[in-house]
Write a protein that holds these residues in place. Structure first.
Motif, PDB file in Angstrom:
ATOM      1  N   ARG A 328      16.566  14.939  25.282  1.00 43.97           N
ATOM      2  CA  ARG A 328      16.225  14.966  23.859  1.00 43.97           C
ATOM      3  C   ARG A 328      15.664  13.617  23.420  1.00 43.97           C
ATOM      4  O   ARG A 328      15.983  12.568  23.999  1.00 43.97           O
ATOM      5  CB  ARG A 328      17.464  15.298  23.015  1.00 43.97           C
ATOM      6  CG  ARG A 328      18.223  16.547  23.440  1.00 43.97           C
ATOM      7  CD  ARG A 328      17.367  17.791  23.405  1.00 43.97           C
ATOM      8  NE  ARG A 328      16.922  18.095  22.047  1.00 43.97           N
ATOM      9  CZ  ARG A 328      16.091  19.115  21.748  1.00 43.97           C
ATOM     10  NH1 ARG A 328      15.611  19.880  22.726  1.00 43.97           N
ATOM     11  NH2 ARG A 328      15.728  19.338  20.497  1.00 43.97           N
ATOM     12  N   LYS A 329      14.833  13.627  22.397  1.00 43.62           N
ATOM     13  CA  LYS A 329      14.278  12.397  21.838  1.00 43.62           C
ATOM     14  C   LYS A 329      15.404  11.439  21.459  1.00 43.62           C
ATOM     15  O   LYS A 329      16.390  11.833  20.817  1.00 43.62           O
ATOM     16  CB  LYS A 329      13.432  12.717  20.609  1.00 43.62           C
ATOM     17  CG  LYS A 329      12.810  11.484  19.962  1.00 43.62           C
ATOM     18  CD  LYS A 329      11.962  11.869  18.752  1.00 43.62           C
ATOM     19  CE  LYS A 329      11.383  10.619  18.090  1.00 43.62           C
ATOM     20  NZ  LYS A 329      10.545  10.965  16.912  1.00 43.62           N
ATOM     21  N   GLY A 330      15.286  10.190  21.900  1.00 38.08           N
ATOM     22  CA  GLY A 330      16.290   9.178  21.606  1.00 38.08           C
ATOM     23  C   GLY A 330      17.379   9.063  22.650  1.00 38.08           C
ATOM     24  O   GLY A 330      18.177   8.120  22.612  1.00 38.08           O
ATOM     25  N   GLU A 331      17.419  10.001  23.591  1.00 37.62           N
ATOM     26  CA  GLU A 331      18.439   9.954  24.644  1.00 37.62           C
ATOM     27  C   GLU A 331      18.157   8.790  25.592  1.00 37.62           C
ATOM     28  O   GLU A 331      16.997   8.488  25.903  1.00 37.62           O
ATOM     29  CB  GLU A 331      18.447  11.282  25.410  1.00 37.62           C
ATOM     30  CG  GLU A 331      19.609  11.430  26.380  1.00 37.62           C
ATOM     31  CD  GLU A 331      19.676  12.825  26.987  1.00 37.62           C
ATOM     32  OE1 GLU A 331      20.332  12.961  28.041  1.00 37.62           O
ATOM     33  OE2 GLU A 331      19.075  13.760  26.419  1.00 37.62           O
ATOM     34  N   ILE A 332      19.215   8.148  26.057  1.00 35.09           N
ATOM     35  CA  ILE A 332      19.092   6.998  26.947  1.00 35.09           C
ATOM     36  C   ILE A 332      18.823   7.473  28.383  1.00 35.09           C
ATOM     37  O   ILE A 332      19.466   8.400  28.869  1.00 35.09           O
ATOM     38  CB  ILE A 332      20.369   6.130  26.903  1.00 35.09           C
ATOM     39  CG1 ILE A 332      20.624   5.647  25.473  1.00 35.09           C
ATOM     40  CG2 ILE A 332      20.240   4.948  27.866  1.00 35.09           C
ATOM     41  CD1 ILE A 332      19.522   4.792  24.895  1.00 35.09           C
ATOM     42  N   LYS A 359      16.850   2.625  28.418  1.00 38.82           N
ATOM     43  CA  LYS A 359      15.919   2.717  27.287  1.00 38.82           C
ATOM     44  C   LYS A 359      15.895   4.144  26.737  1.00 38.82           C
ATOM     45  O   LYS A 359      16.017   5.109  27.495  1.00 38.82           O
ATOM     46  CB  LYS A 359      14.515   2.289  27.719  1.00 38.82           C
ATOM     47  CG  LYS A 359      14.399   0.801  28.024  1.00 38.82           C
ATOM     48  CD  LYS A 359      12.959   0.417  28.318  1.00 38.82           C
ATOM     49  CE  LYS A 359      12.780  -1.099  28.373  1.00 38.82           C
ATOM     50  NZ  LYS A 359      13.608  -1.738  29.387  1.00 38.82           N
ATOM     51  N   PRO A 360      15.721   4.301  25.423  1.00 41.85           N
ATOM     52  CA  PRO A 360      15.662   5.639  24.819  1.00 41.85           C
ATOM     53  C   PRO A 360      14.266   6.247  24.930  1.00 41.85           C
ATOM     54  O   PRO A 360      13.264   5.531  25.026  1.00 41.85           O
ATOM     55  CB  PRO A 360      16.029   5.378  23.358  1.00 41.85           C
ATOM     56  CG  PRO A 360      15.551   3.984  23.100  1.00 41.85           C
ATOM     57  CD  PRO A 360      15.716   3.238  24.396  1.00 41.85           C
ATOM     58  N   THR A 361      14.217   7.571  24.906  1.00 46.28           N
ATOM     59  CA  THR A 361      12.934   8.260  24.954  1.00 46.28           C
ATOM     60  C   THR A 361      12.338   8.394  23.560  1.00 46.28           C
ATOM     61  O   THR A 361      13.041   8.386  22.551  1.00 46.28           O
ATOM     62  CB  THR A 361      13.099   9.661  25.561  1.00 46.28           C
ATOM     63  OG1 THR A 361      14.022  10.403  24.763  1.00 46.28           O
ATOM     64  CG2 THR A 361      13.622   9.568  26.984  1.00 46.28           C
ATOM     65  N   ASN A 362      11.018   8.552  23.519  1.00 48.18           N
ATOM     66  CA  ASN A 362      10.297   8.717  22.259  1.00 48.18           C
ATOM     67  C   ASN A 362      10.166  10.176  21.841  1.00 48.18           C
ATOM     68  O   ASN A 362       9.756  10.471  20.710  1.00 48.18           O
ATOM     69  CB  ASN A 362       8.874   8.149  22.380  1.00 48.18           C
ATOM     70  CG  ASN A 362       8.857   6.643  22.274  1.00 48.18           C
ATOM     71  OD1 ASN A 362       9.703   6.086  21.578  1.00 48.18           O
ATOM     72  ND2 ASN A 362       7.935   5.990  22.943  1.00 48.18           N
ATOM     73  N   GLU A 374       4.365   5.971  27.707  1.00 49.48           N
ATOM     74  CA  GLU A 374       4.405   6.292  26.282  1.00 49.48           C
ATOM     75  C   GLU A 374       5.585   7.182  25.902  1.00 49.48           C
ATOM     76  O   GLU A 374       5.847   7.403  24.709  1.00 49.48           O
ATOM     77  CB  GLU A 374       3.095   6.970  25.849  1.00 49.48           C
ATOM     78  CG  GLU A 374       2.737   8.220  26.615  1.00 49.48           C
ATOM     79  CD  GLU A 374       1.831   7.961  27.806  1.00 49.48           C
ATOM     80  OE1 GLU A 374       1.101   8.880  28.193  1.00 49.48           O
ATOM     81  OE2 GLU A 374       1.889   6.833  28.350  1.00 49.48           O
ATOM     82  N   ASP A 375       6.321   7.689  26.894  1.00 45.13           N
ATOM     83  CA  ASP A 375       7.502   8.521  26.617  1.00 45.13           C
ATOM     84  C   ASP A 375       8.752   7.689  26.338  1.00 45.13           C
ATOM     85  O   ASP A 375       9.779   8.237  25.925  1.00 45.13           O
ATOM     86  CB  ASP A 375       7.815   9.435  27.813  1.00 45.13           C
ATOM     87  CG  ASP A 375       6.681  10.386  28.140  1.00 45.13           C
ATOM     88  OD1 ASP A 375       5.884  10.706  27.224  1.00 45.13           O
ATOM     89  OD2 ASP A 375       6.587  10.800  29.305  1.00 45.13           O
TER      90      ASP A 375
END
Length: 380
Positions: A328-332, A359-362, A374-375
């Motif tokens: 999911r977006k924001g998941e580490i 790092k979290p995903t976009n 870019e992800d």
């Protein structure tokens, strides 16, 4: 002098013979009887070892890579997955070939092309396991391999010197000393001017405690002789029964007659003490009577970078970072949601794994999806 041992075969110390590997790879065309014939020929001409390539397709490739159409001249199926499945032996078939080799008195081994295959091969009591160039930047696989007791041989095609330094550091961090590096150029076949044989001596100077060998794909057999004169202690060459057979590796392979001539030359050098110390470039040029192919093959090496001739192979077979589950977006990003595979299209290269962790995903990402810069939030 560095030393390395495979079974009762000592490599790298003064007086040791060159260890010669016949890379059968997938030149058997999925036929176990043809594989046995190749083993027969390798034993007959004096090779020390035959080597195959073991893959678990779902562990090595993403679904999109396996599903892509693959209908060219060398294809054994309508998709790349069908093609690879046709050529892949089961672990039980590997055990048949292992026994066949052992009965003939020739070493049997294989490359582990993914973590599942590494576990499979580890269970077979092999004399060593090979890590191919496509996984030389797969630090997760290398770390796992470094912890097993078997010797390792690691090819360095498609890699930079920085990556090679990381390979050695991974081995040393696990206190592993029974490993060897092979200089390799991942271009099939390799043009003489791309062989860069002086990289062998560069690696010897940089890693004086590591045995250095050569995995060659050139069509000029005596270039591999030059590699031995420069100090290569292991030589790996593909073997084929017929260069005109269907399959992309046959053109860069040696026929049994060509391979036998190479082995006879190497044993001649050993008998005449020409391999006690690495020979100079001028000696090699003079020895081959100024042959232009040999001159070109030496190269002018000041480091190790990915060569232009390796880019196609790196794009096709280089490993990428892919998702191992839906994210999911924001998941580490962690080792629990990232894995390393050949992907279609390619993603961030395998050596960037540590740059991504934490790092979290976009955005939302599907399973088996290649990660792109870019992800990832604040990825550099």
């Amino acid at each position: 002098m560095p030393s390395f041992k495979i079974g009762n075969f000592s490599i790298g110390s003064p007086g040791d013979s060159i260890f010669i590997i016949a890379e059968i790879g997938q030149n058997h065309q999925g036929n176990i009887e043809k594989a046995k014939k190749l083993i027969d020929e390798a034993k007959k001409i004096g090779c020390n070892c035959v080597k195959f390539q073991k893959s678990c397709l779902n562990s090595k490739f993403t679904k999109s890579a396996l599903d892509r159409p693959y209908t060219g001249h060398n294809s054994w199926g309508n998709t790349y997955g069908e093609h690879k499945a046709f050529l892949e032996f089961s672990i039980d078939e590997y055990k048949i070939l292992q026994k066949y080799s052992n009965d003939l008195g020739i070493f049997f081994s294989a490359s582990a092309m993914d973590e599942v295959s590494l576990d499979d091969l580890r269970s077979m009591d092999l004399p060593f396991i090979k890590i191919g160039s496509g996984d030389a930047n797969n630090f997760t696989l290398l770390e796992k391999a470094s912890k097993i007791q078997l010797p390792l041989i690691i090819s360095t095609g498609m890699q930079t010197m920085s990556t090679i330094e990381n390979i050695v550091q991974i081995m040393r961090s696990s206190s592993k000393t029974n490993f060897a590096l092979l200089h390799c150029v991942s271009s099939y076949p390799t043009k003489p001017e791309d062989c860069n044989l002086l990289t062998i001596q560069l690696l010897q100077k940089k890693f004086p405690d590591v045995v250095i060998g050569y995995s060659g794909h050139e069509v000029v057999p005596y270039i591999s002789e030059a590699a031995v004169l420069l100090g290569a202690k292991i030589v790996e060459r593909h073997i084929t029964l017929d260069k005109k057979q269907k399959g992309s590796d046959h053109l860069c392979s040696l026929t049994p007659n060509e391979f036998q001539r190479l082995i006879k030359s190497i044993r001649y050098y050993e008998d005449n003490k020409l391999l006690d110390v690495p020979q100079s470039t001028q000696f090699i040029i003079d020895h081959f009577n100024g042959d232009e192919n040999v001159k070109k093959s030496l190269g002018h090496v000041y480091g190790r970078d990915i060569l232009n001739c390796e880019l196609d192979c790196r794009k096709k077979l280089g490993k990428s970072l892919v998702t191992s589950k839906e994210i999911r977006k924001g998941e580490i990003l962690t080792l629990k949601n990232i894995m390393i595979k050949v992907s279609e299209p390619p993603g961030l290269t395998a050596e960037r794994l540590k740059d991504c962790l934490g790092k979290p995903t976009n955005k939302d990402l599907k399973i088996d999806e290649p990660l792109q810069a870019e992800d990832i939030f604040e990825f550099k």
